[in-house]
Design a protein around this motif. Structure first.
Motif: not given
Length: 393
Positions: A251-259
């Motif tokens: 989940k954090p790996c995916l959310l990191y694309f927001a950066a």
């Protein structure tokens, strides 16, 4: 941009019509608009047309540029100039130099994902009308962004047969669906409402489900148990469900694309270094880079992340997320206090209403990331800077 290994499915008539509009007809410069709701496949269709051999052969020069909601005018022109002229430009008036470069050539320019009339009007002034058969292709969710299009292609939803074909491509990667799963598989694909993005995400959810009629029936019943899915699955619901069923460490790996910026192609080696430095990757198992690549491949297999370019050995060189998935990551990152975005037009506020774990500065001006927001006792542990005109690939 589709996963590069995917077989082309759907929009055969639309592709043929657009190709004919680009190659044949009057010599005046013409604008073609491809429009439709998010997740319908505008970029996939446009990329297929753009890479068609007879289209590439017809034009002297071609360029592809993604505009998005927030764009840097000079950076976009620089990108187009480098593709058309084969070199970058460091000095001078980029708009004027690009006009000079294009004025005697039959060119094809693709402006993908354009959002506003103002953006089109600003960019349109740069492209000369040479009466030599030059063409400009725009993609947009809104038909109203351009008034001078000579042809507008409003993409339809996939048919039931096209939905089933794409579902098999996404799930079985070129292999045939077992006969005993065809009936229930078609029911599941029909539930996706003809939206290619949703079809891919639902297929991604099925990747981890045992290939048996009973388990697929249970999966179908689970979909129907969600009230919002009974009349068909919408894009945002499918993304939310895909995120919900991700393993916790993914989940954090995916959310990191927001950066990163919307529609940005990201170099995988760079992304993996960031994941490792953030502590997302379990360093106790095998080689940490291999574990990170496994995580990325899992996200690709779930159709949440798309492959932009592969290495010679078949590994992934760069990747990207669909703009609807990027929007989801932005919203979820804010909701979970995972990441806060500060854009170049935002005013710096020394007292944030909340204290996120990470801050990503988008297109800040200058060489140093502003640090007024970071108090000595702050819980912020990552400052991520994307300077104005930033572009990794």
């Amino acid at each position: 941009m589709p996963n590069i290994s995917d077989k082309a499915v759907g929009f055969k008539k639309e592709a043929e019509t657009i190709i004919n509009r680009l190659i044949y007809g009057s010599k005046e410069r013409k604008v073609v608009l491809i429009t439709g709701m998010g997740g319908l496949g505008k970029t996939t269709l446009t990329r297929r047309v753009y890479e068609e051999k007879k289209v590439a052969k017809h034009f002297d020069n071609s360029a592809w540029c993604t505009v998005s909601q927030e764009y840097d005018y000079k950076h976009l022109l620089n990108k187009i100039y480098s593709q058309v002229c084969g070199r970058g430009i460091e000095i001078g008036n980029v708009a004027e130099e690009l006009r000079k470069c294009l004025i005697r050539r039959r060119y094809l320019i693709v402006l993908d994902d354009i959002w506003s009339v103002e953006a089109w009007e600003e960019l349109n002034r740069v492209f000369p009308s040479c009466d030599n058969g030059s063409r400009i292709v725009l993609t947009s969710r809104e038909e109203s962004v351009v008034s001078d299009a000579k042809y507008i292609c409003c993409l339809p939803f996939f048919t039931i047969d096209e939905s089933w074909e794409l579902f098999q491509v996404k799930l079985f990667k070129g292999n045939e669906c077992p006969k005993e799963l065809e009936s229930i598989g078609k029911e599941i694909s029909k539930k996706c409402g003809g939206l290619p993005l949703v079809i891919g995400l639902v297929a991604g959810l099925l990747v981890g489900v045992e290939e048996s009629e009973q388990m697929w029936q249970e999966f179908f019943l689970t979909l129907n148990s969600y009230a919002e899915f009974r009349e068909g699955i919408r894009s945002n619901d499918a993304i939310e469900l895909s995120y919900k069923y991700l393993l916790d460490h993914l989940k954090p790996c995916l959310l990191y694309f927001a950066a990163f910026l919307e529609d940005e192609r990201i170099e995988v080696s760079y992304l993996i270094k960031l994941w490792i430095s953030e502590g997302f990757i379990d360093i106790k198992k095998e080689r940490v880079e291999d574990t990170a690549e496994y995580c990325l491949n899992h996200l690709v297999g779930s159709n949440l992340v798309m492959i932009s370019e592969r290495k010679y050995d078949g590994g992934i060189l760069s990747c990207i997320v669909h703009d609807l998935i990027h929007e989801f990551c932005l919203a979820k990152a804010k909701e979970e206090n995972f990441l806060h975005i500060i854009k170049m037009e935002d005013k710096l506020n020394p007292t944030l209403e909340f204290t996120p774990h990470r801050i990503s500065f988008h297109r800040y001006v200058g060489n140093e990331i502003p640090n007024e927001l970071v108090a000595w006792n702050s819980s912020i542990h990552t400052l991520f800077g994307l300077p104005k005109g930033y572009h990794r690939l």
